[in-house]
Design a protein around this motif. Structure first.
Motif, PDB file in Angstrom:
ATOM      1  N   GLY A 215       0.707  -1.657   0.178  1.00 29.89           N
ATOM      2  CA  GLY A 215       0.142  -0.271  -0.016  1.00 29.89           C
ATOM      3  C   GLY A 215       0.374   1.399  -0.072  1.00 29.89           C
ATOM      4  N   SER A 216       2.099   0.936   0.067  1.00 27.74           N
ATOM      5  CA  SER A 216       3.367   2.518  -0.122  1.00 27.74           C
ATOM      6  C   SER A 216       2.730   3.381  -0.751  1.00 27.74           C
ATOM      7  CB  SER A 216       4.689   1.804  -0.084  1.00 27.74           C
ATOM      8  OG  SER A 216       5.581   3.162  -0.637  1.00 27.74           O
ATOM      9  N   ARG A 217       2.686   4.395  -0.837  1.00 22.93           N
ATOM     10  CA  ARG A 217       2.604   5.512  -1.994  1.00 22.93           C
ATOM     11  C   ARG A 217       3.251   5.202  -3.951  1.00 22.93           C
ATOM     12  NH1 ARG A 217       1.405  11.068  -0.374  1.00 22.93           N
ATOM     13  NH2 ARG A 217       0.656  11.136  -1.935  1.00 22.93           N
ATOM     14  N   LEU A 218       4.242   4.755  -2.715  1.00 15.22           N
ATOM     15  CA  LEU A 218       5.965   4.665  -3.594  1.00 15.22           C
ATOM     16  C   LEU A 218       5.331   3.487  -4.661  1.00 15.22           C
ATOM     17  CD1 LEU A 218       8.309   6.159  -5.341  1.00 15.22           C
ATOM     18  CD2 LEU A 218       9.476   5.292  -3.446  1.00 15.22           C
ATOM     19  N   ARG A 219       5.209   2.394  -4.004  1.00 13.80           N
ATOM     20  CA  ARG A 219       4.405   0.731  -4.805  1.00 13.80           C
ATOM     21  C   ARG A 219       3.687   1.054  -5.684  1.00 13.80           C
ATOM     22  NH1 ARG A 219       6.176  -4.348  -2.489  1.00 13.80           N
ATOM     23  NH2 ARG A 219       4.469  -4.985  -2.839  1.00 13.80           N
ATOM     24  N   TRP A 220       2.496   2.040  -5.518  1.00 12.26           N
ATOM     25  CA  TRP A 220       1.639   2.053  -6.274  1.00 12.26           C
ATOM     26  C   TRP A 220       1.672   2.521  -7.603  1.00 12.26           C
ATOM     27  CZ3 TRP A 220      -3.827   0.961  -3.945  1.00 12.26           C
ATOM     28  CH2 TRP A 220      -4.213  -0.404  -3.121  1.00 12.26           C
ATOM     29  N   ARG A 221       2.591   3.754  -7.092  1.00  9.59           N
ATOM     30  CA  ARG A 221       2.872   4.896  -8.015  1.00  9.59           C
ATOM     31  C   ARG A 221       3.323   3.981  -9.348  1.00  9.59           C
ATOM     32  NH1 ARG A 221       7.325   6.435  -9.469  1.00  9.59           N
ATOM     33  NH2 ARG A 221       7.092   9.097 -11.631  1.00  9.59           N
ATOM     34  N   SER A 222       4.272   2.912  -8.785  1.00  4.32           N
ATOM     35  CA  SER A 222       5.305   2.137  -9.821  1.00  4.32           C
ATOM     36  C   SER A 222       4.505   1.501 -11.079  1.00  4.32           C
ATOM     37  CB  SER A 222       6.119   1.526  -9.048  1.00  4.32           C
ATOM     38  OG  SER A 222       6.025   0.793  -8.785  1.00  4.32           O
ATOM     39  N   ILE A 223       2.972   0.803 -10.173  1.00  4.38           N
ATOM     40  CA  ILE A 223       2.181  -0.254 -10.769  1.00  4.38           C
ATOM     41  C   ILE A 223       1.194   1.039 -11.540  1.00  4.38           C
ATOM     42  CG2 ILE A 223       0.064  -1.025 -10.001  1.00  4.38           C
ATOM     43  CD1 ILE A 223       1.071  -1.952  -7.105  1.00  4.38           C
ATOM     44  N   ARG A 224       0.940   1.742 -10.818  1.00  8.06           N
ATOM     45  CA  ARG A 224       0.274   3.120 -12.129  1.00  8.06           C
ATOM     46  C   ARG A 224       0.752   2.895 -13.361  1.00  8.06           C
ATOM     47  NH1 ARG A 224       0.433   8.399 -12.092  1.00  8.06           N
ATOM     48  NH2 ARG A 224       1.689   8.562 -10.486  1.00  8.06           N
ATOM     49  N   LEU A 225       1.986   3.525 -12.900  1.00 11.18           N
ATOM     50  CA  LEU A 225       3.393   4.423 -14.014  1.00 11.18           C
ATOM     51  C   LEU A 225       3.448   2.798 -15.226  1.00 11.18           C
ATOM     52  CD1 LEU A 225       6.469   5.863 -13.032  1.00 11.18           C
ATOM     53  CD2 LEU A 225       3.836   6.591 -13.359  1.00 11.18           C
ATOM     54  N   ALA A 226       3.055   1.560 -14.394  1.00 13.57           N
ATOM     55  CA  ALA A 226       3.075   0.841 -15.421  1.00 13.57           C
ATOM     56  C   ALA A 226       1.504   0.564 -16.650  1.00 13.57           C
ATOM     57  CB  ALA A 226       3.657  -0.756 -14.786  1.00 13.57           C
ATOM     58  N   LEU A 227       0.759   0.590 -15.526  1.00  8.90           N
ATOM     59  CA  LEU A 227      -0.130   0.449 -16.591  1.00  8.90           C
ATOM     60  C   LEU A 227      -1.091   1.103 -16.890  1.00  8.90           C
ATOM     61  CD1 LEU A 227      -2.907  -0.296 -13.204  1.00  8.90           C
ATOM     62  CD2 LEU A 227      -1.697  -1.710 -15.065  1.00  8.90           C
ATOM     63  N   GLU A 228      -0.522   2.837 -16.657  1.00 11.61           N
ATOM     64  CA  GLU A 228      -0.222   3.679 -18.115  1.00 11.61           C
ATOM     65  C   GLU A 228       0.753   3.973 -19.302  1.00 11.61           C
ATOM     66  OE1 GLU A 228      -1.789   7.590 -14.341  1.00 11.61           O
ATOM     67  OE2 GLU A 228       0.687   7.356 -15.209  1.00 11.61           O
ATOM     68  N   ALA A 229       1.221   3.150 -18.679  1.00 11.68           N
ATOM     69  CA  ALA A 229       2.312   2.656 -20.377  1.00 11.68           C
ATOM     70  C   ALA A 229       1.739   1.700 -20.879  1.00 11.68           C
ATOM     71  CB  ALA A 229       3.536   1.927 -19.707  1.00 11.68           C
TER      72      ALA A 229
END
Length: 178
Positions: A41-55
């Motif tokens: 649930g860390s914001r940085l973990r979730w950011r990396s997942i969000r960036l991968a999905l946006e890519a």
């Protein structure tokens, strides 16, 4: 375990950290190990997942596969394998990119993931999403459920299994269905 609604931006572009990770893979591996040690649930973990999905949604498969371990085992939908449309398993980030590129040939540019929920176990992730698409040749539009269960090693995806039904993914992850 952290289970929350999850969204991605409609429009995105490759970020500086994605450019650097693609240019310097050892930096990406080091960064993934650090991010992988953060609590679920860390914001940085979730950011990396969000960036991968946006890519993925913008068809930037190099950036989408940054978070994949070199020994990735990618298992596409069971239904596609049973129908002879896909191999049972694709290996490495290049195998993943080859499979996804082949699906773009059928579904065209309109395949996108609209995440609805992310479940972070720390060493595993479950993503539930809708996947609106339009067939390239016929123009037929449909919205399909999409789910994936990803296992992490050193902060990177080592195994990913995709499902066409949310309940199957939840069951595969050992979560109650319904």
């Amino acid at each position: 375990m952290v289970r929350k609604p999850f969204r991605v931006r409609e429009r995105s572009h490759r970020t500086l950290d994605q450019w650097l990770a693609i240019r310097f893979p050892s930096l990406a591996a080091w960064s993934a190990r650090l991010v992988g040690k953060l609590p679920p649930g860390s914001r940085l973990r979730w950011r990396s997942i969000r960036l991968a999905l946006e890519a993925y949604n913008r068809r930037d498969l190099d950036a989408a596969s940054i978070s994949f371990h070199p020994d990735l085992e990618y298992y596409p939908y069971r239904e596609f394998v049973e129908a002879g449309l896909a191999e049972p398993c694709y290996y490495g980030p290049s195998g993943y990119r080859a499979y996804i590129t082949a699906t773009y040939d059928v579904w065209g540019a309109e395949v996108v993931l609209r995440p609805t929920e992310l479940i972070d176990f720390g060493d595993r992730l479950v993503l539930l999403a809708d996947m609106p698409m339009r067939a390239q040749a016929s123009g037929i539009a449909l919205t399909q459920a999409y789910a994936t269960v990803a296992t992490l090693r050193d902060g990177r995806v080592i195994t990913q299994r995709d499902f066409l039904h949310h309940a199957e993914a939840l069951e595969a992850a050992g979560l109650p269905v319904g």
